[in-house]
Design an enzyme around this catalytic site. Structure first.
Site, mmCIF file in Angstrom:
data_model
loop_
_atom_site.group_PDB
_atom_site.id
_atom_site.type_symbol
_atom_site.label_atom_id
_atom_site.label_comp_id
_atom_site.label_asym_id
_atom_site.label_seq_id
_atom_site.Cartn_x
_atom_site.Cartn_y
_atom_site.Cartn_z
ATOM 1 N N CYS A 182 -35.437 43.331 -17.533
ATOM 2 C CA CYS A 182 -34.326 44.281 -17.630
ATOM 3 C C CYS A 182 -34.256 45.178 -19.021
ATOM 4 O O CYS A 182 -34.069 46.291 -19.071
ATOM 5 C CB CYS A 182 -32.901 43.385 -17.425
ATOM 6 S SG CYS A 182 -31.534 44.497 -17.632
ATOM 7 N N GLY B 178 -40.719 47.292 -4.961
ATOM 8 C CA GLY B 178 -40.077 45.853 -5.135
ATOM 9 C C GLY B 178 -40.862 45.281 -6.248
ATOM 10 O O GLY B 178 -41.749 45.565 -6.805
ATOM 11 N N GLY C 270 -36.459 40.296 -21.513
ATOM 12 C CA GLY C 270 -37.297 40.078 -20.214
ATOM 13 C C GLY C 270 -37.234 41.480 -19.653
ATOM 14 O O GLY C 270 -37.305 42.734 -20.351
ATOM 15 N N HIS D 253 -4.244 56.271 -13.290
ATOM 16 C CA HIS D 253 -4.066 57.660 -12.785
ATOM 17 C C HIS D 253 -4.333 58.630 -13.998
ATOM 18 O O HIS D 253 -3.668 58.492 -15.036
ATOM 19 C CB HIS D 253 -2.850 58.178 -12.083
ATOM 20 C CG HIS D 253 -3.023 59.656 -11.527
ATOM 21 N ND1 HIS D 253 -3.885 59.894 -10.546
ATOM 22 C CD2 HIS D 253 -2.429 60.675 -12.128
ATOM 23 C CE1 HIS D 253 -3.643 61.339 -10.525
ATOM 24 N NE2 HIS D 253 -2.607 61.829 -11.233
ATOM 25 N N ALA E 79 -42.653 34.462 -23.341
ATOM 26 C CA ALA E 79 -44.082 34.861 -23.739
ATOM 27 C C ALA E 79 -44.217 36.235 -24.382
ATOM 28 O O ALA E 79 -45.383 36.507 -25.149
ATOM 29 C CB ALA E 79 -44.920 34.782 -22.504
ATOM 30 N N GLY F 235 -41.845 53.893 -1.717
ATOM 31 C CA GLY F 235 -40.670 52.879 -1.652
ATOM 32 C C GLY F 235 -39.419 53.712 -2.121
ATOM 33 O O GLY F 235 -39.333 54.166 -3.183
ATOM 34 N N ASP G 140 -34.249 35.953 -11.633
ATOM 35 C CA ASP G 140 -35.271 36.565 -10.448
ATOM 36 C C ASP G 140 -36.242 35.610 -9.851
ATOM 37 O O ASP G 140 -36.777 35.464 -8.558
ATOM 38 C CB ASP G 140 -36.079 37.540 -11.092
ATOM 39 C CG ASP G 140 -35.251 38.915 -11.383
ATOM 40 O OD1 ASP G 140 -34.113 38.844 -11.320
ATOM 41 O OD2 ASP G 140 -36.103 39.990 -11.655
ATOM 42 N N ALA H 12 -44.832 29.325 -21.732
ATOM 43 C CA ALA H 12 -44.226 27.894 -21.552
ATOM 44 C C ALA H 12 -44.778 27.351 -20.261
ATOM 45 O O ALA H 12 -44.892 28.151 -18.998
ATOM 46 C CB ALA H 12 -42.716 27.985 -21.491
ATOM 47 N N GLU I 229 -40.743 56.094 2.601
ATOM 48 C CA GLU I 229 -40.169 54.995 2.754
ATOM 49 C C GLU I 229 -40.508 54.390 4.143
ATOM 50 O O GLU I 229 -40.401 55.002 5.153
ATOM 51 C CB GLU I 229 -38.522 54.994 2.610
ATOM 52 C CG GLU I 229 -37.663 53.778 3.072
ATOM 53 C CD GLU I 229 -38.093 52.256 2.345
ATOM 54 O OE1 GLU I 229 -38.390 51.546 3.289
ATOM 55 O OE2 GLU I 229 -38.411 52.251 1.259
#
Length: 460
Positions: free
Chosen positions: A44, A264, A42, A444, A37, A178, A304, A116, A201
């Protein structure tokens, strides 16, 4: 309604789960339609992972320039240009979005921009055009949660993470409602740029999915002027002043110039025909099995929208698993192509960074009873000390069950933790024991050696 097109697979959504499924399916020679859309990539790629990391990188460079004297590098007249940082963010996003589109085009995967709607198994409508297919993959993603506290509706000073990415200037005072990943990353970003940040929080610790020791160390190690109010409940917002009930029951107020609502995200399960098509949707999201099948025949869901793990890399894997079973379910089943939810890593890109995979100490104790665990400072890593000093916040914690000595969780705080955690993921995927992991040769000097130090610190 006009037109009818038939495909092997229709993908509803072009985010990480959707576009990776489109790539894998088209690579296998299937005829695929991806309907998005807005923009490919998306949340992310457009308003999540990538833009925040672009801005955080600028903030980290600024912080390094300010405090480089101890490393023998002195910079004068250090400043940041928020407009230039935003321009870099936009360039990065545009480049990567273009790359996704180019990849899908190269693989001959058809992409259409439009909303869609799932009509039923094998039938999807995109902006009035009906399409049919053998399979449908739902990848509609998620949306920010915006609780309706008094004073938030229509308040231009209360914004979500998308709005925070587009602010025209850095606020002097920022209140964050949050203390999860989104809240912590934005708090870290703006604190590094000089904002006075307050995080409110409701839980007893930030990032409650983390091991308690790592979460506490992260909170204490975040750089800049950041104040945390834990165990506190927001009751209202007055302009840009947040009113909340503190842990001790007292009402307190935090005055700010801007309020970020970062409580969230939730699966986007409405507005595209889920209920009308008869899809099984719980309060968590679209219900799927470990092969990403829904209750409808040949209808799959990834990312998601399932509510199982709201992380881009989890969506990638879900898209790959659904694709593998669509391409050849017998081969996919034989290869063990199922979603292993317990080995999905998490990462927080704050200053300092953190990452982990598997069970926390509390979860392992509840599940296995007797456990083995050890926590070591990252100061045991030569590279970590060379680049950060011995006082910089950093640790590695390993958790195993005592009966089999199998590693059940690895948790890290400090530089390169998100880049290193994949090795711990592999250890959990292959069910390595503490003794197995002790035989692994770590390069290392690297920060990854902290994992080696932690497994050797385990006693019992």
């Amino acid at each position: 309604m006009s037109g009818v097109g038939h495909y092997d697979v229709i993908v509803m959504g072009g985010g990480p789960g959707g576009y990776i499924a489109g790539e894998r399916l088209a690579h296998a020679g299937l005829k695929v339609l991806v309907a998005e859309a807005q923009a490919l990539g998306g949340t992310c790629l457009n308003v999540g992972c990538i833009p925040t990391k672009s801005l955080l990188n600028g903030a980290k460079l600024y912080a390094h320039a300010l405090y480089g004297e101890k490393f023998g590098v002195t910079a004068t007249g250090v400043s940041y240009d928020w407009g230039a940082m935003q321009a870099w963010k936009t360039t990065t996003v545009d480049t990567l979005v273009g790359g996704v589109g180019a990849m899908l085009k190269r693989l001959k995967c058809e992409v259409v921009t439009g909303h869609a709607t799932l009509i039923g198994p094998g039938e999807v409508e995109v902006d009035g055009t009906r399409h049919t297919s053998e399979h449908v993959i739902i990848a509609t993603g998620s949306e920010p949660v915006m609780p309706a506290f008094p004073g938030t509706q229509g308040n231009p000073k209360v914004i979500d993470s998308t709005g925070m990415l587009a602010v025209e200037q850095v606020p002097q005072r920022l209140a964050v409602i949050g203390g999860g990943v989104i809240g912590v990353e934005f708090a870290s970003l703006f604190a590094a740029l000089g904002s006075q940040v307050t995080v409110i929080e409701m839980m007893d610790e930030i990032c409650p999915f983390m091991d308690a020791d790592v979460a506490a160390a992260l909170r204490k190690g975040i750089e800049g002027d950041v104040t945390f109010h834990l165990g506190s409940t927001v009751t209202a917002v007055d302009d840009a002043t947040v009113v909340f009930t503190a842990r001790n029951g007292e009402e307190q107020r935090v005055e700010a110039d801007l309020v970020l609502m970062a409580v969230g995200r939730r699966p986007l399960v409405s507005g595209w025909g889920a209920e009308e098509a008869g899809l099984d949707v719980s309060r968590f999201g679209v219900v799927v099995d470990d092969q990403m099948r829904t209750n409808l025949p040949n209808v799959w869901a990834v990312g998601d929208v399932t509510g199982r793990s709201l992380l881009a890399h989890a969506a990638y894997r879900m898209g790959e698993i659904a694709s593998a079973h669509i391409i050849d379910t017998a081969a996919a089943t034989k290869a063990g192509q199922v979603m292993r939810w317990h080995t999905i890593p998490w990462a927080v890109y704050s200053l300092p960074e953190a990452a982990g995979v598997g069970l926390t100490q509390a979860q392992a104790s509840e599940r296995y009873g007797e456990i083995l665990t050890a926590t070591v400072p990252l100061a045991l890593s030569g590279r970590f000390v060379a680049e950060n000093g011995v006082k910089a916040p950093g640790l590695v914690k390993v958790v195993a069950d005592a009966a089999t000595r199998t590693v059940r969780g690895v948790h890290m705080l400090g530089t390169y933790a998100p880049e290193t955690i994949w090795g711990a993921v592999a250890a959990l995927e292959t069910e390595l024991s503490i003794d197995d992991l002790r035989q692994v040769v770590f390069p290392h000097p690297t920060v990854s050696e902290g994992i080696r130090e932690a497994v050797w610190a385990v006693r019992g």
